[in-house]
Motif scaffolding. Sequence first.
Motif, mmCIF file in Angstrom:
data_model
loop_
_atom_site.group_PDB
_atom_site.id
_atom_site.type_symbol
_atom_site.label_atom_id
_atom_site.label_comp_id
_atom_site.label_asym_id
_atom_site.label_seq_id
_atom_site.Cartn_x
_atom_site.Cartn_y
_atom_site.Cartn_z
ATOM 1 N N GLU A 78 0.816 -1.211 0.000
ATOM 2 C CA GLU A 78 0.000 0.000 0.000
ATOM 3 C C GLU A 78 0.852 1.265 0.000
ATOM 4 O O GLU A 78 0.356 2.355 -0.254
ATOM 5 C CB GLU A 78 -0.924 0.003 1.217
ATOM 6 C CG GLU A 78 -1.925 -1.146 1.237
ATOM 7 C CD GLU A 78 -2.822 -1.071 2.463
ATOM 8 O OE1 GLU A 78 -3.523 -0.054 2.634
ATOM 9 O OE2 GLU A 78 -2.803 -2.034 3.258
ATOM 10 N N TYR A 79 2.127 1.125 0.348
ATOM 11 C CA TYR A 79 3.058 2.253 0.424
ATOM 12 C C TYR A 79 2.583 3.288 1.433
ATOM 13 O O TYR A 79 2.415 4.469 1.120
ATOM 14 C CB TYR A 79 3.268 2.880 -0.957
ATOM 15 C CG TYR A 79 3.784 1.900 -1.984
ATOM 16 C CD1 TYR A 79 5.007 1.274 -1.815
ATOM 17 C CD2 TYR A 79 3.036 1.581 -3.119
ATOM 18 C CE1 TYR A 79 5.480 0.357 -2.742
ATOM 19 C CE2 TYR A 79 3.498 0.667 -4.045
ATOM 20 C CZ TYR A 79 4.707 0.058 -3.853
ATOM 21 O OH TYR A 79 5.165 -0.847 -4.760
ATOM 22 N N ILE A 80 2.359 2.811 2.661
ATOM 23 C CA ILE A 80 1.967 3.688 3.752
ATOM 24 C C ILE A 80 3.011 3.570 4.853
ATOM 25 O O ILE A 80 3.733 2.580 4.962
ATOM 26 C CB ILE A 80 0.567 3.330 4.305
ATOM 27 C CG1 ILE A 80 0.539 1.867 4.777
ATOM 28 C CG2 ILE A 80 -0.510 3.587 3.261
ATOM 29 C CD1 ILE A 80 -0.770 1.456 5.414
ATOM 30 N N SER A 81 3.100 4.586 5.680
ATOM 31 C CA SER A 81 4.069 4.591 6.783
ATOM 32 C C SER A 81 3.866 3.380 7.679
ATOM 33 O O SER A 81 2.736 3.029 8.021
ATOM 34 C CB SER A 81 3.930 5.873 7.591
ATOM 35 O OG SER A 81 4.356 6.993 6.850
ATOM 36 N N GLY A 82 4.968 2.745 8.051
ATOM 37 C CA GLY A 82 4.927 1.577 8.906
ATOM 38 C C GLY A 82 4.984 0.266 8.155
ATOM 39 O O GLY A 82 5.236 -0.787 8.752
ATOM 40 N N GLU A 83 4.765 0.307 6.826
ATOM 41 C CA GLU A 83 4.811 -0.916 6.022
ATOM 42 C C GLU A 83 6.254 -1.408 5.930
ATOM 43 O O GLU A 83 7.195 -0.623 5.941
ATOM 44 C CB GLU A 83 4.252 -0.625 4.630
ATOM 45 C CG GLU A 83 3.753 -1.840 3.891
ATOM 46 C CD GLU A 83 2.934 -1.452 2.672
ATOM 47 O OE1 GLU A 83 2.150 -2.289 2.221
ATOM 48 O OE2 GLU A 83 3.093 -0.322 2.178
ATOM 49 N N SER A 84 6.421 -2.723 5.852
ATOM 50 C CA SER A 84 7.744 -3.329 5.884
ATOM 51 C C SER A 84 8.249 -3.670 4.482
ATOM 52 O O SER A 84 7.507 -4.221 3.666
ATOM 53 C CB SER A 84 7.706 -4.596 6.747
ATOM 54 O OG SER A 84 8.978 -5.189 6.820
ATOM 55 N N GLN A 114 9.656 10.628 0.080
ATOM 56 C CA GLN A 114 9.147 11.990 0.001
ATOM 57 C C GLN A 114 8.312 12.094 -1.276
ATOM 58 O O GLN A 114 8.793 11.761 -2.366
ATOM 59 C CB GLN A 114 10.306 12.993 -0.039
ATOM 60 C CG GLN A 114 11.166 12.976 1.212
ATOM 61 C CD GLN A 114 12.435 13.787 1.056
ATOM 62 O OE1 GLN A 114 13.539 13.289 1.296
ATOM 63 N NE2 GLN A 114 12.295 15.046 0.633
ATOM 64 N N ILE A 115 7.085 12.568 -1.139
ATOM 65 C CA ILE A 115 6.182 12.602 -2.281
ATOM 66 C C ILE A 115 5.204 13.767 -2.138
ATOM 67 O O ILE A 115 4.797 14.128 -1.024
ATOM 68 C CB ILE A 115 5.414 11.264 -2.419
ATOM 69 C CG1 ILE A 115 4.635 11.202 -3.722
ATOM 70 C CG2 ILE A 115 4.533 10.995 -1.199
ATOM 71 C CD1 ILE A 115 4.118 9.825 -4.061
ATOM 72 N N TYR A 121 -0.975 6.448 -5.581
ATOM 73 C CA TYR A 121 -0.404 5.104 -5.460
ATOM 74 C C TYR A 121 0.602 4.810 -6.576
ATOM 75 O O TYR A 121 1.688 4.289 -6.317
ATOM 76 C CB TYR A 121 -1.514 4.052 -5.481
ATOM 77 C CG TYR A 121 -0.995 2.639 -5.425
ATOM 78 C CD1 TYR A 121 -0.725 2.029 -4.200
ATOM 79 C CD2 TYR A 121 -0.741 1.912 -6.592
ATOM 80 C CE1 TYR A 121 -0.219 0.739 -4.135
ATOM 81 C CE2 TYR A 121 -0.239 0.629 -6.543
ATOM 82 C CZ TYR A 121 0.026 0.048 -5.314
ATOM 83 O OH TYR A 121 0.531 -1.212 -5.269
ATOM 84 N N ASN A 122 0.245 5.118 -7.810
ATOM 85 C CA ASN A 122 1.124 4.803 -8.947
ATOM 86 C C ASN A 122 2.469 5.516 -8.831
ATOM 87 O O ASN A 122 3.513 4.945 -9.139
ATOM 88 C CB ASN A 122 0.449 5.165 -10.266
ATOM 89 C CG ASN A 122 -0.693 4.238 -10.605
ATOM 90 O OD1 ASN A 122 -0.734 3.086 -10.169
ATOM 91 N ND2 ASN A 122 -1.650 4.724 -11.388
ATOM 92 N N ARG A 123 2.427 6.756 -8.363
ATOM 93 C CA ARG A 123 3.667 7.502 -8.214
ATOM 94 C C ARG A 123 4.532 6.880 -7.117
ATOM 95 O O ARG A 123 5.750 6.747 -7.263
ATOM 96 C CB ARG A 123 3.362 8.974 -7.883
ATOM 97 C CG ARG A 123 4.592 9.853 -7.729
ATOM 98 C CD ARG A 123 5.453 9.855 -8.962
ATOM 99 N NE ARG A 123 6.633 10.708 -8.792
ATOM 100 C CZ ARG A 123 7.759 10.550 -9.463
ATOM 101 N NH1 ARG A 123 7.856 9.594 -10.372
ATOM 102 N NH2 ARG A 123 8.777 11.371 -9.252
ATOM 103 N N LYS A 124 3.918 6.471 -6.010
ATOM 104 C CA LYS A 124 4.658 5.833 -4.924
ATOM 105 C C LYS A 124 5.264 4.511 -5.397
ATOM 106 O O LYS A 124 6.411 4.193 -5.080
ATOM 107 C CB LYS A 124 3.731 5.605 -3.725
ATOM 108 C CG LYS A 124 3.339 6.877 -3.004
ATOM 109 C CD LYS A 124 2.623 6.605 -1.675
ATOM 110 C CE LYS A 124 1.239 6.060 -1.872
ATOM 111 N NZ LYS A 124 0.516 5.933 -0.582
#
Length: 240
Positions: A78-84, A114-115, A121-124
């Motif tokens: 998901e590219y969210i903070s805390g993901e491993s 940094q975004i 999502y696609n950019r991440k």
Amino acid sequence: MERHTIKYGTTKFEYFLLRKEVKNINLNVKPDLSIIVSASTDVPFDYIQKFVKSKAHWIQKRITYFSKTLPEKHSIKEYISGESFKYLGRQYRLKVIESEEERVSFIRGFIRMQIKNRDNYNRKDNLIKAWYNERTHIIFNELLNRTYPLLEKYGVEKPELEIRLMRARWGSCLKEKQTIALNSELIKAPKYCIQYVILHELIHFIHFNHNKEFYDFQTALMPDWKIRKEILDQEVIRDL
């Protein structure tokens, strides 16, 4: 490769047979659940079939293991903070920060993204893939430069390095192209495991086949290669 099947109880296993110059019959179940068998052209097909059938119970165990572990490991990010995310043998947490400057960096034990728009999502996805690709080329070339001198004194020319995603192997020696190819997924393995794969492929420029001379030479240059291989195949592969 030839495609064949065996029956184990009520279950049918499909496997791929690769004919090449190897001393023994080699059987491997890959994380994608494919079954690969390699054997010399001198080995009769009936003998290979009996060999694979004799390993049916082991094949079933490996397939069960991978079936249980892969779905979770290969869940969509998901590219969210805390993901491993795995990098060089360790898991690192992702920090997503909104910023006018878009980049991914490795800092203070975190992978920091940094975004401009954290909902894009696609950019991440593109940013993470570009960062892994950049790190892969830097690390793999660094380790090739570190490992190559072990073979240079035996007259081996420094090969070109090709990096690509492979489904069934960690690396490959393309002798006619003076190139070694490495699986891009190796960036998730410890450096000492990546170095083992590089050395293995470099040795193929001297000993093309996996014979006694090959393994004796590999042991002389890297006495602990079996430990590195075991870590790569049994531990790292679970997260790839």
